[in-house]
Design a protein around this motif. Structure first.
Motif, mmCIF file in Angstrom:
data_model
loop_
_atom_site.group_PDB
_atom_site.id
_atom_site.type_symbol
_atom_site.label_atom_id
_atom_site.label_comp_id
_atom_site.label_asym_id
_atom_site.label_seq_id
_atom_site.Cartn_x
_atom_site.Cartn_y
_atom_site.Cartn_z
ATOM 1 N N SER A 252 48.862 -16.355 29.003
ATOM 2 C CA SER A 252 47.799 -16.154 29.016
ATOM 3 C C SER A 252 47.548 -14.997 29.826
ATOM 4 N N GLY A 253 46.428 -13.953 29.298
ATOM 5 C CA GLY A 253 45.972 -13.029 29.791
ATOM 6 C C GLY A 253 45.054 -13.140 30.974
ATOM 7 N N PRO A 254 44.302 -12.143 31.246
ATOM 8 C CA PRO A 254 43.056 -12.401 32.298
ATOM 9 C C PRO A 254 42.076 -13.218 31.675
ATOM 10 N N SER A 255 41.127 -13.511 32.631
ATOM 11 C CA SER A 255 39.983 -14.334 32.223
ATOM 12 C C SER A 255 38.924 -14.056 33.106
ATOM 13 N N SER A 256 37.486 -14.468 32.401
ATOM 14 C CA SER A 256 36.325 -13.899 33.227
ATOM 15 C C SER A 256 36.209 -14.925 34.230
ATOM 16 N N ALA A 332 35.575 5.128 24.111
ATOM 17 C CA ALA A 332 34.527 4.387 24.873
ATOM 18 C C ALA A 332 34.786 2.915 24.796
ATOM 19 N N VAL A 333 35.626 2.372 25.617
ATOM 20 C CA VAL A 333 36.471 1.169 25.583
ATOM 21 C C VAL A 333 35.288 0.114 26.112
ATOM 22 N N GLY A 334 34.605 0.471 27.175
ATOM 23 C CA GLY A 334 33.726 -0.278 27.613
ATOM 24 C C GLY A 334 32.312 -0.409 26.794
ATOM 25 N N GLU A 335 31.990 0.493 26.273
ATOM 26 C CA GLU A 335 30.923 0.190 25.264
ATOM 27 C C GLU A 335 31.499 -0.848 23.917
ATOM 28 N N ALA A 336 32.797 -0.538 23.646
ATOM 29 C CA ALA A 336 33.125 -1.365 22.546
ATOM 30 C C ALA A 336 33.074 -3.115 22.979
ATOM 31 N N ALA A 337 33.614 -2.976 24.301
ATOM 32 C CA ALA A 337 33.588 -4.443 24.792
ATOM 33 C C ALA A 337 32.065 -4.918 24.821
ATOM 34 N N ARG A 338 31.216 -4.276 25.014
ATOM 35 C CA ARG A 338 29.719 -4.766 25.262
ATOM 36 C C ARG A 338 29.345 -5.249 23.922
ATOM 37 N N VAL A 339 29.620 -4.342 22.730
ATOM 38 C CA VAL A 339 29.238 -4.546 21.535
ATOM 39 C C VAL A 339 29.842 -5.994 21.032
ATOM 40 N N LEU A 358 40.024 -13.815 23.067
ATOM 41 C CA LEU A 358 40.143 -12.574 22.431
ATOM 42 C C LEU A 358 41.788 -12.292 22.227
ATOM 43 N N GLY A 359 41.903 -11.449 20.785
ATOM 44 C CA GLY A 359 43.211 -11.100 20.575
ATOM 45 C C GLY A 359 43.254 -9.870 19.682
ATOM 46 N N GLY A 360 44.340 -9.492 19.289
ATOM 47 C CA GLY A 360 44.534 -8.424 18.414
ATOM 48 C C GLY A 360 45.014 -7.148 19.184
ATOM 49 N N ARG A 361 45.630 -6.338 18.651
ATOM 50 C CA ARG A 361 46.296 -4.973 19.309
ATOM 51 C C ARG A 361 45.186 -4.180 20.034
ATOM 52 N N THR A 362 43.982 -4.049 19.786
ATOM 53 C CA THR A 362 43.065 -3.211 20.538
ATOM 54 C C THR A 362 42.753 -3.918 21.897
ATOM 55 N N GLN A 367 43.017 -5.348 27.698
ATOM 56 C CA GLN A 367 42.825 -6.389 28.386
ATOM 57 C C GLN A 367 41.504 -6.841 29.299
ATOM 58 N N GLU A 368 41.633 -6.023 30.259
ATOM 59 C CA GLU A 368 40.922 -6.333 31.657
ATOM 60 C C GLU A 368 39.536 -5.784 31.017
ATOM 61 N N ALA A 369 39.536 -4.825 30.485
ATOM 62 C CA ALA A 369 38.204 -4.126 30.076
ATOM 63 C C ALA A 369 37.274 -5.045 29.099
ATOM 64 N N PHE A 370 38.235 -5.550 28.026
ATOM 65 C CA PHE A 370 37.202 -6.457 27.048
ATOM 66 C C PHE A 370 37.057 -7.727 27.666
#
Length: 422
Positions: A252-256, A332-339, A358-362, A367-370
């Motif tokens: 498992s990766g990071p979690s909110s 703009a990864v932060g923007e992508a995460a918000r979208v 959340l999964g996928g190569r992007t 991970q942390e940003a998304f």
């Protein structure tokens, strides 16, 4: 000519013929019990079956090589109880993930543990004949010399597609695939059963069956999937009216950090959002994959959230997929995460799910940003709606780069445990 061990393949047909609802319940409990095993008394208690029915079922499973003794366990009275376990090597399935630019193929045992894998580049736009030949060649290379029985091949790839018929529709970015009978083409080439599903559905199925915790992929066979219950109590192992289960259906990766704690047990209701070369969703509702009446559910990436937005490969403008990928391309990864969070919040509001994975190569590359970005949007939506117990938690899905391929193998394995259909 496809490599198939015909003798072992025939023994695999016996596994596919395991259609008793009660036997599937017992087999699933053996799977989730892991190497420690479970007693016949516990099986009877947890399924609601009579001890006589459990004895008949387990005797047949042992005769078929699917179950074996795992030792004895002290009891409160009388002689120690014999415990049984699943025999992981009694059957195997191949999981094939066809992405837009690479193919991943894994060989999994009955617990879902990966025992072999391959990954090579692939051009999904090279034409159906070339892609089928490349995929089949990778399956053959994986199986060469393995000497194991193969239930079949589960294939996962971007949608949309018809899961029931194994026919592709207009795969986003590759309209030439429209109407291609991928299931029949691969089955004819390899000579084994083939099941086709969307990549997101396959990944969601794998998570639902094996579990979401860090134990996944350990090979322990003790996943946290939904436990078996509700056996048809009858005097015989195979009661009339037993349901059929056809073959369709890391760490498992990071979690909110906010909201209710993430569930550590069975996952009954969650969304798996896959952001890689495209964007889609796999939905698990009530413990099963939700595919919809026409098996087209989960086209999450093509909901329009900006009417005058950038063009999308699907033909629309302003789709979440187009906006997310454009933002990632700009850095703009932060923007992508918000979208992505806006889309996830819409999904949570519509379906009232318990968890977002959340999964996928992007996502894997950021991970942390998304997790942070999607979680922030869900938290704000929960605050505005006055939700008392906080936002739905967000986590990185287990399985890593081969999570979709592992889920594809479950398209063949899960029905054996009564877990194949949504």
């Amino acid at each position: 000519m496809a490599y198939v061990n015909r003798t072992n393949a025939e023994s695999g047909v016996n596994l596919l013929a395991l259609r008793s609802h009660n036997a599937a319940l017992v087999l699933d409990l053996l799977r989730t019990a892991g190497e420690g095993g479970i007693s016949r008394l516990e099986l009877a208690e947890r399924t609601g079956l009579t001890p006589q029915a459990v004895s008949k079922i387990t005797a047949r499973l042992r005769a078929d090589g699917l179950a074996a003794e795992a030792g004895r366990r002290a009891s409160t009275g009388g002689k120690p109880r014999t415990v049984l376990r699943l025999v992981p090597e009694a059957g195997h399935a191949v999981g094939l993930h066809l992405d837009r630019d690479e193919v991943t193929v894994v060989l999994c045992d009955l617990t879902g543990a990966v025992v072999a894998e391959r990954r090579v580049p692939l051009d999904l736009g090279a034409g159906a004949e070339a892609v089928v030949e490349s995929a089949a060649a990778e399956v053959e290379a994986l199986l060469a010399g393995a000497g194991v029985s193969v239930l079949g091949v589960g294939v996962a790839l971007p949608g949309p597609l018809d899961h029931a018929r194994g026919v592709l529709h207009r795969v986003t970015g590759f309209p030439e695939w429209d109407g291609f009978p991928l299931r029949d083409a691969l089955a004819g080439r390899l000579g084994v059963p083939v099941v086709v599903d969307k990549d997101t559905n396959a990944a969601a199925l794998g998570i639902a069956v094996v579990g979401s915790g860090s134990e996944r992929g350990s090979g322990s066979g003790s996943g946290s999937g939904v436990g078996a219950s509700g056996g048809v109590s009858a005097g015989s192992a195979d009661s009339p009216g037993s349901a059929d289960f056809p073959g369709s259906t890391g760490s498992s990766g990071p979690s909110s950090s906010s909201g209710p704690s993430s569930p550590s047990g069975p996952l009954e209701s969650f969304a798996y959002l896959h952001l890689g070369t495209g964007l889609g969703a796999g939905l698990v509702i009530g413990g099963g994959v939700h595919r919809g009446a026409r098996t087209g559910a989960g086209e999450f990436g093509h909901q329009v959230i900006q009417l005058d937005g950038p063009p999308c490969g699907c033909g629309n403008r302003g789709c979440i997929e187009a906006l997310c990928l454009a933002a990632v391309d700009r850095g703009a990864v932060g923007e992508a995460a918000r979208v992505l969070g806006v889309g996830a919040a819409n999904l949570v509001g519509l379906l009232d799910i318990d968890l977002v994975l959340l999964g996928g190569r992007t996502v894997a590359a950021h991970q942390e940003a998304f997790v942070r970005g999607v979680g922030a949007v869900l938290e704000e939506r929960a605050r505005l709606e006055g939700v008392d117990d906080g936002a739905v938690p967000v986590r990185v899905a287990p399985g890593g780069a081969r999570g979709v391929a592992e889920g594809a193998a479950q398209l063949l394995l899960a029905p054996l445990f009564g877990r194949g259909e949504g």
